[in-house]
Design an enzyme around this catalytic site. Structure first.
Site, short mmCIF file in Angstrom:
data_model
loop_
_atom_site.label_atom_id
_atom_site.label_comp_id
_atom_site.label_asym_id
_atom_site.label_seq_id
_atom_site.Cartn_x
_atom_site.Cartn_y
_atom_site.Cartn_z
N GLY A 29 0.78 -1.15 0.10
CA GLY A 29 0.02 -0.08 -0.12
C GLY A 29 0.93 1.24 -0.04
N ASN A 30 0.23 2.48 0.36
CA ASN A 30 1.09 3.47 0.35
C ASN A 30 0.15 4.43 1.54
OD1 ASN A 30 -1.00 5.38 -1.08
ND2 ASN A 30 -0.78 3.86 -2.69
N HIS A 31 0.86 5.66 1.52
CA HIS A 31 0.78 6.46 2.74
C HIS A 31 -0.73 7.57 2.43
CE1 HIS A 31 3.75 5.52 5.18
NE2 HIS A 31 4.50 5.62 4.34
N SER A 32 -1.38 7.40 1.23
CA SER A 32 -2.23 8.06 0.85
C SER A 32 -3.63 8.07 1.90
CB SER A 32 -2.85 7.77 -0.58
OG SER A 32 -4.09 8.75 -0.85
N ALA A 97 -4.08 7.74 -4.93
CA ALA A 97 -2.61 7.20 -5.23
C ALA A 97 -2.56 5.75 -5.53
CB ALA A 97 -1.88 7.20 -3.91
#
Ligand code: C5P
Length: 223
Positions: A29-32, A97
């Site tokens: 995943g990512n920090h969005s 994102a």
């Protein structure tokens, strides 16, 4: 006379990050946080648009006035949701994102930690926005670019490559910009080559400006 209303316009907004499963309990995943996209959905609804919000997993409440929210997990699910709504849209604002790669072979059982190294094979995800750009008929397309260096140069290249009308470029390494916080610092890039550098501001204030520019472009847009 420039119009800033989105009455009778159908606007699709994507928000948040996508997650790609590695096994039943883990993901890439990512920090969005989804905050920028949710702020845009709220601003577009206030401007009178019929808003569809396609969101990666988060706990944010649906902004008042958003007529449809579709929650997705993976990039593939986001693509299916976006593609189904796209033909009827007047504008698409892709603030999500998106995970660019997914596990090529997600494990059906939890991966055991009995080896010193673990090799993951990743497969490239489709670029949803690039594909929308290729199939564009009358829709106005707005993309986001989160960069850490040469932000305007990479942003303008991305606008051209993806056949966008507008791109919101931001330097995610700058203080007060980017993923988790309540503020953002952006430069708006337009297909005619013009740029509009904006001060650091609250994400909803930035969302309102983005929505005003979208309304003005739609008003000038030949159908
Ligand atoms: O190329 P890059 O990922 O930096 O482009 C960012 C823009 O493209 C964002 O608007 C993002 O939502 C969109 N995007 C997409 N599908 C991808 C990757 C990015 O729609 N697979």
């Amino acid at each position: 006379c420039r119009t800033t209303t989105l009455a009778h316009k159908r606007v699709l907004v994507t928000a948040g990050g996508t997650r790609e499963p590695l096994d039943p309990v883990r993901f890439i995943g990512n920090h969005s946080s989804g905050r920028m996209g949710f702020a845009i959905a709220k601003a577009a609804a206030i401007a009178g648009a019929e808003v569809t919000l396609v969101s990666g997993i988060n706990t944010l409440p649906t902004p008042r006035g958003v007529v449809r929210r579709i929650d997705v997990m993976t990039t593939g699910e986001m693509k299916a949701a976006v593609d189904s709504v796209y033909p009827q849209c007047d504008a698409v604002i892709k603030a999500a994102a998106v995970a660019d790669y997914r596990a090529a072979h997600p494990a059906s059982e939890k991966i055991k930690k009995d080896t010193a190294t673990l090799h993951l094979e990743l497969a490239k995800n489709p670029d949803i926005l690039w594909e929308l750009g290729q199939r564009k008929t009358h829709q106005l397309l707005v993309g986001f670019a989160a960069e850490t260096t040469r932000v305007l140069e990479y942003g303008m290249a991305k606008l051209r490559k993806k056949n966008l009308d507008m791109l919101v470029a931001n330097d995610v390494s700058a203080e007060g910009a980017g993923f988790q916080g309540d503020t953002n610092i952006a430069t708006l890039l337009f297909a005619d080559g013009t740029q509009e550098a904006l001060e650091k501001m609250d994400k909803f204030a930035l969302a309102t400006i983005i929505v005003e520019r979208v309304a003005a472009l739609l008003a000038a847009h030949p159908e």
